[in-house]
Design an enzyme around this catalytic site. Structure first.
Site: not given
Ligand SMILES: [Zn+2]
Length: 652
Positions: A168, A217, A278, A463, A501-502, A613
């Site tokens: 993630d 996510s 997720t 984050h 996912d990113h 993100h």
């Molecule tokens: Zn995140």
């Protein structure tokens, strides 16, 4: 969208023009939304909703009648041929016309007409038409489209098992930083490769969601395993206009599609709370990723749709019964089950999909229900080890997100009490969970499996701009990837993909540490950065990250933070934990801006407490059966059709 007059089919054009000229209120019903979403401005196939042959999805139209009128019927047509007409209010089988009271204020007086679990084997681009008739006989229609993507049959051997390793928030910088720390560089060359570096094929993935260039996510995962763009915060569904978070138009997951067609099993392993976006975006359908009670209930309730066999991670707070069922106060046992986040499905959805109806049951003992359904329950690593290889496995190792690798490893080394402060001193590492999941899934493996393994806190610690913690998370994730690769080597009908996912936080490796002090002048750049040399212990992790000349990380999508350039003994507070407001967790810093200490303030470019993100493309690496399909630059939804080809049609 056509004007109401243009859309009207049965009233003469002259009358329509006269009405408009006289300023008379418009007298035609309107269709404000047609699902699946398509782009009527473009005939470009890449903008269409796309499905595998036979993959199920819901058709839905939001229709608004004129004042004083009601919608009497809605008919759906595919390529001009009727596939179902919904007449009158209520539910009949897999069809429904929901009353206006369930519709949000954005579309007042509207109804939602649904036809659940539609599918077609017919490959190609199809026109979808909704035709609505209101009580005075006025008719409106609206066209959309979708595509069924063909599978090349007998194209080599199909992959029996599919393993998705989802780091993630893991962008290229996160991979590079883990390699520099774990393997070292000398004379400009990496002294070793991460497991993910050894995968023979790599491509770049575009990660946008249905409604933003920057995904969260939920779509980030769901887009890989549905083939369709989800809206931010939504998973396994298309957006709609109702307030119910569990009644949205569904699209079938890879796990469900393969379970229905091949009777595959599903494994979900994460270091996050298992309700998190997720893990849930492999098996649970909701427009609100935060509805934890319903999400975890649906894992169990709809296991016959997904083949769920292994579920491991944190998140026990959603499984413990909340005895205060009716008023939903905080439960003293840590339970966060609440009726406000639970689910009951409409009957058309139950009939169409064969889904469980659901129930508002904050008092449910979900662990006991899993056990009654044949799952062995492991509350900690010792129990996981002692469980052997059961037929089905539930592991819930913490109340919410698990502790991160740095704190788990330091606990095993006896140099940190963070995991004790959380109340869960005996947590497994992700590679240990992955190894166990593979053994369980492979035990009764005639039909193969889908396994998703998430390195969740690469994202969560990025984050928080806690560089040391997310780098160790990436190393932990790579050790899990090695387990998956070893399995695929021993079982060649297996595909492993490693991706994210990113990207999270716009992380970048900016140089190395000059020595003492916390300021910009302590960042050695270019040749002054040299090659940081970490000592790696037998457990696979650095003895310390605070070496002389340590690698330093900057952030391009940052919130405010105090930076010391040294590892923090405590992680920032995790607001998902039920007892975060009480000692000892309330003594932890609330966020990166609260780490005042002797660091210096770096002003962020975004508001709030966390880095965000980014829309930057992320790498995807593939190993095993069909891996060669994953090269070039492609969309996250393309991954689903590659997986379908490899799992059903085969790959050379
Ligand atoms: Zn995140």
């Amino acid at each position: 969208m056509p004007t109401p007059c243009f859309a009207r089919k049965i009233l003469p054009a002259l009358l329509c023009a006269l009405a408009a000229a006289a300023g008379v209120a418009d007298a035609a019903p309107t269709i404000s939304r047609l699902t699946p979403p398509s782009n009527p401005l473009s005939a470009d196939a890449v903008t269409l909703a796309r499905f595998l042959p036979g993959q199920r999805f819901d058709l839905q139209a939001t229709v608004r009648p004129d004042a004083g009128q009601t919608i009497s019927s809605v008919e759906f047509k595919v390529d001009g041929v009727s596939v179902g007409t919904i007449s009158g209010n209520g539910v009949v089988g897999n069809k429904s016309l929901l009353p206006a009271t369930a519709i949000t204020a954005t579309v007042p007086n509207a109804v939602a007409a649904s036809l659940r679990a539609y599918s077609t084997q017919s490959v190609g681009v199809h026109t979808l038409t909704a035709v609505a008739t209101q009580s005075d006989g006025s008719v409106v229609s609206r066209d959309g489209n979708f595509e069924v993507v063909g599978i090349v049959a007998n194209n080599g051997r199909p992959a029996k098992n599919i393993i998705i390793m989802l780091g993630d928030g893991m962008g290229a910088a996160h991979r590079t930083a883990a390699r520099i720390m774990a393997k070292g560089y000398a004379q400009g060359k990496a002294q070793g490769r991460l497991a993910m570096d050894t995968f023979p094929y790599t491509g770049m993935v575009m990660t946008a969601s249905l409604d933003s260039i920057v995904t969260d996510s939920a779509p980030g995962m769901a887009n890989y395993v549905t083939g369709n763009k989800a809206q931010n915060n939504q998973e396994g569904v298309f957006p709609d206009d109702t307030t119910d978070a569990f009644d949205n138009p569904r699209v079938e997951y890879l796990s469900e599609y393969l379970h229905r067609n091949r009777n595959t099993a599903l494994g979900i392993v994460t270091t996050a709370d298992v309700f998190d976006a997720t893990p849930a975006a492999n098996a649970v359908h909701t427009s609100n990723r935060g509805n934890g009670t319903g999400i975890v209930d649906q894992f169990l309730d709809d296991r016959k749709l997904t083949g769920l066999t292994v579920l491991m991670g944190g998140g026990r707070k959603w499984f413990l019964p909340n005895a205060s069922n009716s008023t939903n106060p905080q439960a003293t046992n840590g339970s966060q089950r609440k009726t406000s986040t639970d689910y009951v499905l409409p009957d058309d959805l139950v009939a169409g999909w064969g889904a469980s109806k659901g129930k508002l049951d904050a008092g449910r003992d979900l662990i006991a229900d899993f056990q009654s359904a044949g799952y062995t329950y492991a509350p900690d690593k010792s129990a996981l080890d002692a469980a052997g290889v059961p037929d089905k496995l539930l592991g819930l190792f913490t109340f919410s997100n698990m502790n991160v690798a740095l704190d788990k490893i330091n606990a095993r080394r006896g140099v940190s009490t963070v995991v004790n402060d959380y109340g869960f001193p005996d947590q497994p590492m992700l590679d240990e969970m992955t190894d166990k999941a593979l053994k369980v899934l492979n035990k009764n493996n005639a039909n193969g499996f889908v396994l998703m393994v998430e390195g969740a806190s690469i994202d969560k610690q990025a984050h928080l701009m806690d560089s040391d913690r997310w780098i160790l998370e990436t190393i932990e994730f790579d050790r899990a990837i090695q387990k998956a690769k070893d399995f695929a080597t021993a079982n060649p009908d297996t595909l492993v993909i490693v991706t994210a996912d990113h990207e999270c936080a716009g992380a970048a490796i900016i140089g190395a540490y000059t020595g003492t002090g916390a300021s910009k002048s302590n960042v050695a750049t270019y040749e002054a950065a040299k090659f940081p040399k970490y000592t790696i212990n037998a457990d696979g992790y650095p003895q310390t990250t605070d070496i002389a000349g340590k690698m330093l990380i900057g952030y391009g999508a940052n919130a405010d933070r105090y930076e010391t350039w040294q590892a923090y003994p405590q992680p920032a507070q995790d607001s998902q934990q039920p007892f975060v407001g009480a000692a000892p967790l309330n003594t932890y810093p609330v966020n990166a801006a609260a780490r005042t200490g002797n660091g210096f303030l770096i002003s962020g470019q975004v508001s709030g407490e966390q880095a965000v993100h980014t829309a930057t493309d992320i790498p995807l690496s593939a190993y095993g059966r069909g891996a060669s399909l994953f090269t070039g630059v492609f969309d996250n939804t393309d991954v689903f059709f590659k997986l379908g080809q490899i799992a059903i049609g085969g790959a050379k």
